[in-house]
Write an enzyme that holds these catalytic residues in place. Structure first.
Site, PDB file in Angstrom:
ATOM      1  CG  ASP A 200      -1.723   0.928   1.513  1.00 15.74           C
ATOM      2  OD1 ASP A 200      -1.181   2.290   0.446  1.00 15.74           O
ATOM      3  OD2 ASP A 200      -2.621   0.945   1.602  1.00 15.74           O
ATOM      4  CG  HIS A 201       1.434   4.724  -3.024  1.00 15.10           C
ATOM      5  ND1 HIS A 201      -0.203   4.136  -3.284  1.00 15.10           N
ATOM      6  CD2 HIS A 201       1.663   5.544  -3.250  1.00 15.10           C
ATOM      7  CE1 HIS A 201      -0.803   5.148  -3.903  1.00 15.10           C
ATOM      8  NE2 HIS A 201       0.375   5.843  -3.736  1.00 15.10           N
ATOM      9  CG  HIS A 263      -4.401   4.546  -0.549  1.00 12.03           C
ATOM     10  ND1 HIS A 263      -3.469   3.679  -0.993  1.00 12.03           N
ATOM     11  CD2 HIS A 263      -4.448   4.707  -1.902  1.00 12.03           C
ATOM     12  CE1 HIS A 263      -3.209   3.382  -2.287  1.00 12.03           C
ATOM     13  NE2 HIS A 263      -4.121   3.467  -2.480  1.00 12.03           N
TER      14      HIS A 263
HETATM   15  C1  BG6 Z   1      -3.444   4.761  -6.382  1.00 12.07           C
HETATM   16  C2  BG6 Z   1      -5.105   4.758  -6.736  1.00 12.07           C
HETATM   17  O1  BG6 Z   1      -3.292   3.539  -5.006  1.00 12.07           O
HETATM   18  O2  BG6 Z   1      -3.266   5.735  -5.274  1.00 12.07           O
HETATM   19  C3  BG6 Z   1      -5.381   6.016  -7.911  1.00 12.07           C
HETATM   20  O3  BG6 Z   1      -5.501   4.082  -7.775  1.00 12.07           O
HETATM   21  C4  BG6 Z   1      -4.953   7.626  -7.165  1.00 12.07           C
HETATM   22  O4  BG6 Z   1      -6.379   6.876  -7.900  1.00 12.07           O
HETATM   23  C5  BG6 Z   1      -3.371   7.465  -6.109  1.00 12.07           C
HETATM   24  O5  BG6 Z   1      -5.006   8.472  -8.096  1.00 12.07           O
HETATM   25  C6  BG6 Z   1      -2.947   8.353  -5.577  1.00 12.07           C
HETATM   26  O6  BG6 Z   1      -1.965   8.349  -4.404  1.00 12.07           O
HETATM   27  P1  BG6 Z   1      -0.671   9.375  -4.271  1.00 12.07           P
HETATM   28  O7  BG6 Z   1       0.406   9.062  -3.787  1.00 12.07           O
HETATM   29  O8  BG6 Z   1      -1.138   9.980  -5.768  1.00 12.07           O
HETATM   30  O9  BG6 Z   1      -1.391  10.341  -3.498  1.00 12.07           O
END
Ligand code: BG6
Length: 516
Positions: A200-201, A263
């Site tokens: 989960d980044h 997230h």
């Molecule tokens: C991803 C989603 O996991 O996270 C995207 O699939 C979203 O829809 C993105 O735009 C948001 O990540 P960050 O790091 O740009 O906030």
């Protein structure tokens, strides 16, 4: 001589520069994730000297391509990314020498035999048996790939000190709890839980990691981190971009699955969990899982009251026209998929009983901003509060996760002058001003952790299932019910009106993130 501040630095690990020599295999290497996230992160790690040596990166995908063609393709994408304009050409060249490409259909078991030979030709023993497999493919391919890797002898259960193999699994991990449980069971037929790194980044973002330091390395905050002092919590992840070319994926996902299940619930878990017994991966993941399990399920009859969904209609952001979601490529013209969700959640623990947690996320909102707002209780209605009434602002902490990362405390102060006037003022800590240091991208940190075998920032089996259990009843309640007119919001607005009403019913209001 060290400066006063340096003498107070408490170093807990080596910054992950010491992973052993190994091989990274990216399965699904021709996709967007590889070119836009993984390779940029790896090239920056290489530039900083943070990758192991020796280290080989093998990309595998169906299209036939030479090593040179793959490198050139990646170079072009990476060079176009704003953060990469400063990467020296020599650094890219030495990085590219570590890249090689293996053509292979990921559904064809024979292709994995070729992958094994490809690795043998480029890596020596024993490090040729230390392999991190990154599944950057569509979810339906996750378990067939793991099976094929095992059958080709590339992936073995367990580990020895000499050899290890791990698998990083991208999101979405399942599309509901039963499918996540099935996927877990399928993967565990071949490998151990300790070998599975569900990514989960958001957990790789510096500011998200800092939630733990903020809460558990300071004595002052934990004292007030409970229902005794906190009125409610708002977690906002707003995105200025629309769905764009990802309509096909998004029609299956929607904001609830795309953002909330992973997230937002991860951020909530870190904000609300109990202190872990140690800093070990399992101890931290135990607490996050416990927290997710203590979130009260929303019964179908309460979904309409506690959850607001929305979809963007045509509008404008910064003077630029934006199409409606239903006009985006590969989106059904009568789609009822949500591009916005706001939810009121309760956590059934002694610490949080009756404290609402409001989560919201949406596409085509006015700003890119992720933040957590801890809204404290109003002061007692005596003295200033008695005289000002509701005009006296309650205190709040804002943890700004991105961009303009920082932490603010809002409190009331006297406006200088002979008149007795008060207004909220802000004490602000900015990461940029304080550290002026390079902040690694989430994927940099997560890749290094996976290479080093540290699972702290990855999602455990029970955790992913617990998170699905929270969102599944919501999706079930929406199933087959078309969006009502009131559920549309124009691109550029802060969501549908009902989202305001969700809080207004309790005498509360969203505090929208402010532009930088
Ligand atoms: C991803 C989603 O996991 O996270 C995207 O699939 C979203 O829809 C993105 O735009 C948001 O990540 P960050 O790091 O740009 O906030």
């Amino acid at each position: 001589m060290a400066s006063a501040d340096e003498s107070l630095v408490c170093q807990l690990d080596d910054g992950r520069t010491a992973a052993e020599p190994c091989v990274l295999v990216i399965l699904g290497a021709s996709g967007d994730l590889t070119a836009r996230k993984l390779i940029p992160a790896l090239s920056r790690l290489h530039d900083r000297g943070a990758l192991p040596a020796p280290f080989q990166i093998v990309g595998m995908a169906r299209r036939t391509k030479s090593d040179e063609a793959w490198r050139a393709e990646l170079r072009e994408t990476v060079a176009a990314l704003p953060a990469h304009s400063s990467l020296p050409a020599a650094s890219w060249d030495s990085f590219a020498a570590r890249l090689s490409y293996c053509t292979g259909d990921l559904t064809d078991p024979a292709a994995f035999g070729r992958l094994a030979s490809h690795i043998r030709e480029r890596a020596q023993m024993p490090w040729a048996r230390r392999i991190l497999f990154y599944l950057a493919t569509s979810p339906s391919q996750f378990s067939p790939i793991v099976e094929n890797l095992c059958r080709a002898g590339l992936l073995e259960r367990g580990r020895s000190p000499e050899a290890w193999q791990r698998v990083v699994v991208e999101k979405p991990f399942g599309h509901d709890r039963p499918s996540a449980a099935t996927l877990n069971a399928e993967l565990l037929r071949f490998i151990d839980e300790t070998q599975i790194f569900r990514i989960d980044h958001y957990l790789g973002k510096e500011t998200v990691q800092n939630i733990l330091m903020f809460r558990f390395s300071n004595a002052i905050f934990e004292q007030i981190w409970s229902r005794e002092s906190i009125d409610h919590v708002q977690i906002t992840v707003s995105e200025k971009a629309g769905v764009g070319p990802r309509g096909g994926y998004y029609e299956e996902a929607g904001a609830l699955r795309d953002m909330v299940q992973n997230h937002l619930l991860q951020v909530l878990a870190l904000i609300a969990m109990e202190p872990p017994v140690s800093l070990d991966a399992e101890a931290i993941r135990d607490e996050k899982t416990k927290l997710l399990r203590s979130i009260r399920r929303i019964p179908p009859a309460a979904v309409a009251r506690q959850v607001v969904r929305g979809q963007y209609a045509a509008g404008a952001i910064d003077g630029q026209a934006r199409p409606a979601y239903r006009q985006e490529p590969r989106v059904a013209p009568d789609s009822s998929v949500e591009t916005y969700v706001a939810i009121e959640l309760f956590i059934d623990t002694w610490r949080w009983a009756d404290v609402p947690f409001y989560l919201r996320t949406g596409k085509n909102l006015p700003l890119n901003a992720s933040e957590v707002r801890i809204q404290f209780r109003a002061p007692p209605r005596v003295l200033f509060a008695a005289q000002c009434g509701p005009l006296l602002d309650a205190n709040a902490f804002t943890l700004r996760l991105q961009p303009d990362e920082g932490i603010s405390l809002r409190f009331n102060g006297k406006i200088p002058g002979t008149a007795l006037r008060l207004r909220p003022v802000r004490m602000h800590f900015s990461y940029h001003t304080e550290f002026q240091a390079y902040t690694p991208e989430a994927y940099e940190r997560l890749l290094l952790d996976a290479l080093a075998g540290d699972a702290t920032l990855f999602i455990r089996r029970d955790e992913v299932e617990a998170a699905w259990a929270i969102v599944d009843p919501i999706r079930a309640a929406w199933n087959g019910i078309p969006l009502a007119d009131a559920e549309f919001y124009p691109a550029g607005a802060w969501g549908p009106r009902a989202a305001e009403e969700l809080l207004a019913r309790q005498g509360r209001a969203w505090r929208n993130p402010q532009p930088v």
